[in-house]
Design a protein around this motif. Structure first.
Motif, mmCIF file in Angstrom:
data_model
loop_
_atom_site.group_PDB
_atom_site.id
_atom_site.type_symbol
_atom_site.label_atom_id
_atom_site.label_comp_id
_atom_site.label_asym_id
_atom_site.label_seq_id
_atom_site.Cartn_x
_atom_site.Cartn_y
_atom_site.Cartn_z
ATOM 1 N N THR A 184 -8.353 3.791 -2.729
ATOM 2 C CA THR A 184 -8.535 3.139 -1.434
ATOM 3 C C THR A 184 -7.480 2.055 -1.245
ATOM 4 O O THR A 184 -7.349 1.152 -2.069
ATOM 5 N N GLY A 185 -6.724 2.180 -0.178
ATOM 6 C CA GLY A 185 -5.758 1.138 0.197
ATOM 7 C C GLY A 185 -6.076 0.705 1.616
ATOM 8 O O GLY A 185 -6.975 1.260 2.247
ATOM 9 N N GLY A 186 -5.348 -0.273 2.149
ATOM 10 C CA GLY A 186 -5.673 -0.785 3.476
ATOM 11 C C GLY A 186 -5.275 0.165 4.590
ATOM 12 O O GLY A 186 -4.624 1.185 4.367
ATOM 13 N N GLY A 237 -10.637 0.120 3.333
ATOM 14 C CA GLY A 237 -9.664 1.080 3.856
ATOM 15 C C GLY A 237 -10.329 2.385 4.264
ATOM 16 O O GLY A 237 -11.552 2.546 4.138
ATOM 17 N N GLY A 256 -10.597 -5.242 -0.674
ATOM 18 C CA GLY A 256 -9.813 -4.061 -0.354
ATOM 19 C C GLY A 256 -10.607 -2.990 0.363
ATOM 20 O O GLY A 256 -11.161 -2.087 -0.269
ATOM 21 N N THR A 264 0.790 -3.656 4.034
ATOM 22 C CA THR A 264 -0.008 -4.769 3.472
ATOM 23 C C THR A 264 0.176 -4.804 1.957
ATOM 24 O O THR A 264 0.283 -3.762 1.303
ATOM 25 N N ALA A 303 -11.111 -1.108 -3.052
ATOM 26 C CA ALA A 303 -10.023 -1.132 -4.042
ATOM 27 C C ALA A 303 -10.530 -1.737 -5.361
ATOM 28 O O ALA A 303 -10.223 -1.232 -6.444
ATOM 29 N N ASN A 310 -10.649 -11.759 3.078
ATOM 30 C CA ASN A 310 -9.282 -11.397 3.456
ATOM 31 C C ASN A 310 -9.061 -11.433 4.959
ATOM 32 O O ASN A 310 -7.929 -11.278 5.420
ATOM 33 N N VAL A 326 -0.736 -4.963 -1.907
ATOM 34 C CA VAL A 326 -1.864 -4.498 -2.722
ATOM 35 C C VAL A 326 -2.548 -5.695 -3.397
ATOM 36 O O VAL A 326 -3.772 -5.725 -3.543
ATOM 37 N N ASN A 328 0.829 -1.212 0.000
ATOM 38 C CA ASN A 328 0.000 0.000 0.000
ATOM 39 C C ASN A 328 0.860 1.258 0.000
ATOM 40 O O ASN A 328 0.550 2.242 -0.672
ATOM 41 N N LEU A 366 -4.759 -7.851 -0.954
ATOM 42 C CA LEU A 366 -5.799 -6.942 -0.471
ATOM 43 C C LEU A 366 -6.840 -6.690 -1.564
ATOM 44 O O LEU A 366 -8.053 -6.801 -1.338
ATOM 45 N N THR A 367 -6.380 -6.393 -2.760
ATOM 46 C CA THR A 367 -7.308 -6.048 -3.834
ATOM 47 C C THR A 367 -8.095 -7.280 -4.287
ATOM 48 O O THR A 367 -9.319 -7.194 -4.499
#
Ligand code: FAD
Length: 463
Positions: free
Chosen positions: A130-132, A149, A147, A137, A158, A419, A139, A115, A142-143
């Motif tokens: 939008t990231g965490g 955030g 995702g 973390t 995300a 996740n 990407v 991120n 997460l994505t």
């Protein structure tokens, strides 16, 4: 007598530009570590790829040699899916390049980015996606799971900003997935996790933000937690999209931001993010800041990149972790009393209970548009136990706290965010999707990975 079968290292060396780290390599022990120090696995080979051609070669050799494989992005999955005993790790950690196109307002991100990499480059142009909540973390993982955030109520998840992915499939083929190319695969990549292949590059749409925003932490002693959580329930239901709120219950760490009188005592924190005009945010936040008697109010105008890193020190690499999670509806009084009672029993000063608040832009995307369900849920809760490597003997006590708390909340559960699954990923993966999404995902898996080569994940079996 010479052997006729090449080792995985020998077989891959002929067609690999990155680094091959086998059990004899001096970096082996460092390279097999993931975020969760509780996970200690010994792969045969870690193939640290330099680009998509390396990824394709690693996948091909693993299949030819019948070796099980895992895929590493940021290495953050609490269950340690990125690393596998006696198999091959397709490691993307060295693939961390990004490129912003400021005119098109997009960012292209390699599959091993964190991120922090995305925030740094996009914020250089006053843009964001939008990231965490933690900047270290990955990407990719997460994505692929959705995702969530700080910015999700304003800009969506995300996956809602994802424009396209380049992917290496189980047969080593390289494809692009977007709304126009392989749209079925693109649908599955937006929530279906790492089940369909290795994503070597993501392209996201960016939105203007910052570089300074109104953000920070407000915290109250735990005796005010019932009031704060009830306030959160009611306040977030009608709040503008610009407002992101994340509650976090834990013992106050001995940091200068907290008065000494609360060090080691249970508190409820509220991580506040305002993604709009500062003066308007100050007005909107007035009732929250006037609530009860906080011991900390650090909400101020600050760099968005600094805010994205605020929680990093609380969850460092290498400590031991165990967690379980529920998606929740509105925080009823019953849910609040379960949460507060279990805070009193928290088993370690490093453990915490973040409660994420949904709504806004992410909730307006129809459930069937992506493989991320229950967008109308109000919250996600994560019960996170953490202890030091030298306290390994205490693991059972910490796990018992997580499980007891989790079980008490189970009657209120609306499933789980894929996740946030952990060692329960195998039996809870169905809970992470609606029945219609599950049918579609298992069919997609049969089309793109019929032998279930990519199985070190919250695994979706082929239909
Ligand atoms: P990895 O462990 O490397 O991979 C996770 C899974 O994704 C594995 O199955 C892996 O095989 C697969 N994968 C990784 N890279 C690729 C790739 N390039 N192509 C295909 N598959 C791949 N989630 C949120 O949504 N928001 C948050 O704010 C958030 N905060 C977190 C904070 C912490 C401290 C931690 C530990 C996790 C957090 N998560 C959050 C959960 C996080 O999204 C997942 O753990 C995610 O799997 C991490 O991705 P990674 O690439 O770092 O992990």
């Amino acid at each position: 007598m010479s052997t006729l079968v090449a080792s995985p290292t020998e077989a891959l060396a002929a067609d690999f530009a990155g680094e091959l780290i086998d059990r004899d390599h001096p970096s082996y022990d460092a390279a097999r570590q993931v975020w969760n120090g509780d996970i200690q696995r010994r792969p045969v080979l870690i193939a640290r790829c330099r680009g998509a051609a390396d990824v394709a070669a690693a996948v091909r050799i693993a299949r030819q040699q019948g070796l099980p494989a895992s895929v590493r992005g940021g290495g953050h999955a609490v269950a340690g899916h990125a690393v596998i005993d006696d198999g091959l790790v397709v490691d993307l950690s060295a693939m961390s390049g990004t490129r912003v196109d400021p005119a098109a307002r997009t960012i292209q991100v390699e599959g091993g980015c964190l991120n922090a990499d995305v925030d740094r480059e996009s914020q250089a142009f006053g843009l964001a996606v939008t990231g965490g909540f933690v900047s270290h973390t990955g990407v990719a993982g997460l994505t692929l799971g959705g995702g969530i955030g700080h910015l999700m109520r304003k800009f969506g998840l995300a996956i809602d900003a994802l424009r396209s992915c380049d992917i290496v499939t189980a047969d080593g083929e390289r494809l692009t997935a977007s709304a126009d190319e392989n749209p079925d695969l693109f649908w599955g990549l937006r929530g279906g996790g790492g089940n369909f292949g290795v994503v070597t590059s993501f392209t996201f749409d960016l939105q203007p933000l910052g570089p300074s925003i109104l953000a920070g932490l407000i915290a109250w002693p735990a005796d005010q937690a019932p009031t704060v959580l009830a306030f959160l329930r009611d306040f977030i239901a009608d709040a503008p999209d610009e407002l992101g709120l994340m509650a976090n219950l834990r013992l106050a760490p001995p940091l200068p931001v907290f008065p000494e009188s609360v060090h080691g005592k249970p508190i409820i924190g509220m991580v506040v993010t305002w993604a709009g005009a500062i003066e308007e945010g100050e007005e909107v936040l007035r009732p929250l800041r006037a609530l009860g008697t906080p011991v900390v109010d650090s909400v101020t105008t600050k760099a968005y990149t600094a805010h994205q890193k605020m929680l990093d020190p609380a969850v460092p690499h290498g400590r031991h972790y165990y967690w379980k999670s529920h998606r929740l509806g509105p925080l009823t009084d019953e849910v609040i009393s379960v949460i507060c009672a279990n805070l009193e029993k928290i088993s370690s000063p490093m453990s915490s209970v973040p409660i994420f608040s949904f709504g806004g832009a992410m909730a307006r995307v129809p459930d069937d548009a992506t493989a991320f369900p229950h967008r109308d849920a109000s919250h996600d809760i994560n019960i996170v136990a953490s202890w030091l490597p030298e306290q390994a003997g205490e693991a059972d006590r910490h796990r018992a706290w997580v499980r007891g708390f989790f079980d008490e909340l189970a009657p209120h559960s609306r499933g789980v965010y894929v996740n946030f699954t952990s060692d329960d990923a195998h039996h809870r993966v169905r809970e992470a999707y609606s029945p219609a999404q599950w049918t579609r995902l298992t069919a997609l898996k049969a089309a793109y990975d019929p032998t279930n080569f990519f199985n070190q994940n919250a695994n979706i079996p082929p239909q």
